[in-house]
Scaffold this active site. Structure first.
Site: not given
Ligand code: TNX
Length: 533
Positions: A328-330
């Site tokens: 997530d949210e990379s």
């Protein structure tokens, strides 16, 4: 009429409705959560007395469950409640028996109560365990106290048949932002199981901390485990402690899904090992609450050696089928690096015999891509490769649809409904509100099968309520954010969709107030619920 008489009349009515009906004779009126599939009443009463024994038929598989029930009942009743193996149905008492009943499946149960015998049956011990959770709720709330209480311990007669809508009924505890001790995690497991949840997702690594011992990379915990949000001492689980947690959970029919989040959310690892950074320099430990600033160096081979080691050690600690790779949210990873990275990690996980779960962003990669036979090693790897991957939906419907079109199943965790770190309203002291304020009614009033357009029931493996802990420092705070919302979420995961409605549910929930209190749960007393105490 004299106002004083009116007042005392009102007081009597209030008092009577606040107490459980005594003796209870209508099983259909009990406030069971999650709501069972069917309940019928026969208008008589069964009583647990000092002479009651718990008879079990089904061998050693049931010993834990029998002792568990006795363990729940003994402190408050003060009774001996002997647990005995029985080949025959007893003439009186509690009888626990494994049977064959296709409709009940792996987790369903039936309870049949007459004046003499309370019988709990299921195909598997897990079903018996859920039947036992229901039995607890049929007794007065004071049964949950840990000191001797006055009886009588009566239960209305009749029958219950019950089985879950979804096989994956999860909560997530983020032990990375703030560390939670083994005892705190055990308490969290105990509380989830009251409402028949069966998966605990542990978020074991993040920017602020690395919480699981990895023997081949010891600095992960030595350095990466040494702090947490706010700069506290952090902590980590040794592999021995973690095995203990896995066993504690498994005894209660909870499977632990470990998450090692990557390539983002990795500052704790990047601070521990300079070689995982593209510039070869270790980052500083981080104790703030920003997201999306860190990334493993996806173009270095050492990164994949690191991941292979971590995944191998985690797979060895994990009897369950799943391993969660985050994803997530990379925001600090370029898209052209993110895509091949996730594909490679997917194969590492499968090679280690585990099915991949990733946050919804991983659906940008086909997680079910067919691989050439010769690249698949062991039987376990072949099985893991054949099984569908799982995407955990939290906000973007496009990702959910993409996952399904690639043959993945979904775990539904819509942030606006299921994020337990979201504040109840603008006065809540703990938590965040970037997704929504989620009052207790809002958390209950939605259906997984209609939440994302184009997603159908058969695409959904189950539901998960995540508790992120940027603002939550200990188990009491965790309980306050979790309860009572998790009770409704557990009902959505277990009970048939067509039987549910807020107006009816809120009365049942109100009746769980005294139960939570007796269990010492520090819950949020939502003004939306007509609490009875
Ligand atoms: C988003 S949702 C995150 C977490 C935060 C959370 C706070 C998701 C997969 N990632 O890193 O802790 O919001 O609510």
């Amino acid at each position: 009429m004299n106002p004083r008489i009116v007042l005392s009349f009102v007081a009597v009515v209030l008092f009577a409705s606040a107490c459980k009906q005594h003796p209870p004779t209508d099983l259909t009126k009990e406030n069971i959560i999650p709501k069972p599939v069917s309940v019928t009443a026969t208008a008589k009463v069964f009583e647990i007395t000092e002479n009651t024994a718990i008879h079990i038929k089904g061998g050693t598989d049931l010993t834990f469950v029998g002792n568990y029930l006795a363990g729940v009942l003994r402190p408050s009743t003060g009774y001996k409640l002997e647990v005995k193996e029985s080949q025959e149905a007893p003439r009186s008492g509690v009888f626990i028996e494994l049977i064959q009943d296709e409709e009940l499946g792996d987790e369903g149960y039936a309870i049949d109560i007459d004046e003499d015998v309370l019988r709990v049956t299921a195909n598997k011990p897990a079903g018996i365990f859920y039947g036992v959770q229901t039995v607890r709720q049929l007794l007065p709330a004071r049964v949950e106290k840990d000191s001797v209480q006055a009886g009588p311990w009566e239960i209305a007669t009749g029958s219950i048949r019950d089985y879950p809508a979804y096989p994956f009924r999860a909560s997530m505890l983020d032990v990375a932002r703030h560390f939670f001790s083994v005892e705190e995690v055990e308490r969290y497991i105990d509380l989830m199981t009251l409402y028949k949840m069966n998966v605990l997702h542990l978020s074991l690594s993040n920017d602020q901390g690395w919480r699981i011992e990895i023997k081949s990379w010891p600095k992960l915990t030595e350095i990466g485990g040494s702090t947490e949000v706010g700069g506290g001492p952090g902590g980590f689980y040794t592999q021995e402690q973690y095995k203990g947690l896995v066993k504690y959970a498994a005894d209660r029919f909870v499977s632990i899904v470990p998450e090692i989040d990557m390539p983002g959310h990795t500052n704790a690892a990047l601070a521990s090992y300079p070689e995982l950074n593209c510039d070869g320099k270790a980052t500083k430990l981080y104790t703030g609450t920003e997201v999306g600033f860190s990334t493993l160096c996806t173009t270095k081979e050492i990164t994949y050696k690191f991941i292979d080691d971590v995944v191998r050690e985690m797979a060895a600690l994990t009897p369950g089928p799943y391993l969660h790779i985050g994803g997530d949210e990379s925001h600090a990873t370029k898209r052209e690096h993110y895509i091949p990275f996730v594909a490679r990690v997917r194969d590492i996980v499968k090679n280690n015999g585990k099915q991949v779960i990733g946050w919804e962003e991983t659906a940008q990669i086909n997680m079910n891509e067919k691989r050439p036979e010769q690249t698949i090693g062991t039987d376990a790897a072949a099985r893991a490769s054949a099984a569908s991957a799982i995407a955990q939906y939290w906000s973007n419907p496009a990702h959910a649809l993409e996952a399904v079109s690639n043959g993945s199943k979904l775990v539904m965790s819509p942030a606006k409904k299921m994020y337990l770190d979201m504040q109840y309203d603008s006065t809540t002291k703990l938590g965040l509100h970037w997704a929504a304020y989620i009052e207790v009614d809002s958390a209950y009033m939605w259906n997984p099968t209609s939440y994302v357009k184009g997603i159908k029931r058969e695409n959904i493996l189950g539901l998960e309520a995540p508790l992120w802990t940027e603002t939550i420092t200990n188990i009491k705070e965790a309980e306050y954010m979790t309860f009572p919302r998790i009770i409704g979420l557990a009902e959505i995961a277990w009970s048939p969709e067509e039987n549910r409605g807020w107006d009816e549910y809120k009365i049942r929930l109100a009746n769980h107030g005294p139960r939570m209190k007796a269990l010492g749960i520090d819950y949020y007393r939502s003004p939306k619920v007509p609490w009875i105490d």
